[in-house]
Scaffold this motif. Structure first.
Motif, mmCIF file in Angstrom:
data_model
loop_
_atom_site.group_PDB
_atom_site.id
_atom_site.type_symbol
_atom_site.label_atom_id
_atom_site.label_comp_id
_atom_site.label_asym_id
_atom_site.label_seq_id
_atom_site.Cartn_x
_atom_site.Cartn_y
_atom_site.Cartn_z
ATOM 1 N N ALA A 17 0.828 -1.210 0.000
ATOM 2 C CA ALA A 17 0.000 0.000 0.000
ATOM 3 C C ALA A 17 0.863 1.262 0.000
ATOM 4 O O ALA A 17 0.468 2.285 -0.558
ATOM 5 N N ALA A 20 2.403 1.280 -3.849
ATOM 6 C CA ALA A 20 1.425 1.500 -4.924
ATOM 7 C C ALA A 20 0.051 1.776 -4.322
ATOM 8 O O ALA A 20 -0.857 0.957 -4.399
ATOM 9 N N PRO A 21 -0.129 2.950 -3.713
ATOM 10 C CA PRO A 21 -1.388 3.257 -3.024
ATOM 11 C C PRO A 21 -2.602 3.373 -3.943
ATOM 12 O O PRO A 21 -3.730 3.305 -3.467
ATOM 13 N N ALA A 22 -2.388 3.514 -5.246
ATOM 14 C CA ALA A 22 -3.504 3.568 -6.183
ATOM 15 C C ALA A 22 -4.053 2.181 -6.495
ATOM 16 O O ALA A 22 -5.130 2.046 -7.079
ATOM 17 N N VAL A 23 -3.314 1.127 -6.100
ATOM 18 C CA VAL A 23 -3.700 -0.246 -6.414
ATOM 19 C C VAL A 23 -4.006 -1.048 -5.157
ATOM 20 O O VAL A 23 -4.989 -1.797 -5.110
ATOM 21 N N THR A 25 -4.513 -1.606 -0.848
ATOM 22 C CA THR A 25 -4.946 -1.041 0.416
ATOM 23 C C THR A 25 -4.833 -2.149 1.454
ATOM 24 O O THR A 25 -4.345 -3.237 1.146
ATOM 25 N N LEU A 35 -7.614 -2.484 -4.406
ATOM 26 C CA LEU A 35 -8.706 -1.539 -4.484
ATOM 27 C C LEU A 35 -9.681 -2.003 -5.566
ATOM 28 O O LEU A 35 -9.266 -2.670 -6.528
ATOM 29 N N MET A 38 -8.977 -2.783 -9.557
ATOM 30 C CA MET A 38 -7.530 -2.813 -9.783
ATOM 31 C C MET A 38 -6.973 -4.227 -9.904
ATOM 32 O O MET A 38 -5.788 -4.453 -9.691
ATOM 33 N N GLY A 42 -4.262 -1.664 -13.171
ATOM 34 C CA GLY A 42 -4.579 -0.368 -13.747
ATOM 35 C C GLY A 42 -3.429 0.297 -14.476
ATOM 36 O O GLY A 42 -3.422 1.498 -14.666
ATOM 37 N N ASP A 44 -0.501 0.706 -13.373
ATOM 38 C CA ASP A 44 0.383 1.403 -12.424
ATOM 39 C C ASP A 44 1.785 0.788 -12.481
ATOM 40 O O ASP A 44 1.957 -0.401 -12.232
#
Length: 66
Positions: A17, A20-23, A25, A35, A38, A42, A44
């Motif tokens: 997390a 790669a906080p966009a993917v 959690t 997430l 994802m 995505g 990333d």
């Protein structure tokens, strides 16, 4: 790409997390989770770094076959 999290190995370190906080959690129990939407990362570029950062190698990133 396809991301797989081995929940039996995950210790909830949270490195994924952070990388790669966009993917990634952490779920309500503190373990790694993707997430919503994802499942393929995505696009990333940090997904592979997140897998490398996992201290117990609970994350596997593989290429999807066409």
């Amino acid at each position: 790409m396809h991301i797989d999290i081995d929940h039996d190995l995950c210790v909830g370190a949270g490195q994924c997390a952070l990388a790669a906080p966009a993917v990634f959690t952490q779920d309500d129990d503190g373990f790694s989770a993707l997430l919503p939407g994802m499942e393929d990362g995505g696009g990333d570029p940090m997904v592979r770094e997140a897998a490398r950062a996992c201290p117990v190698s609970a994350i596997t990133v593989s290429e999807m076959e066409s």
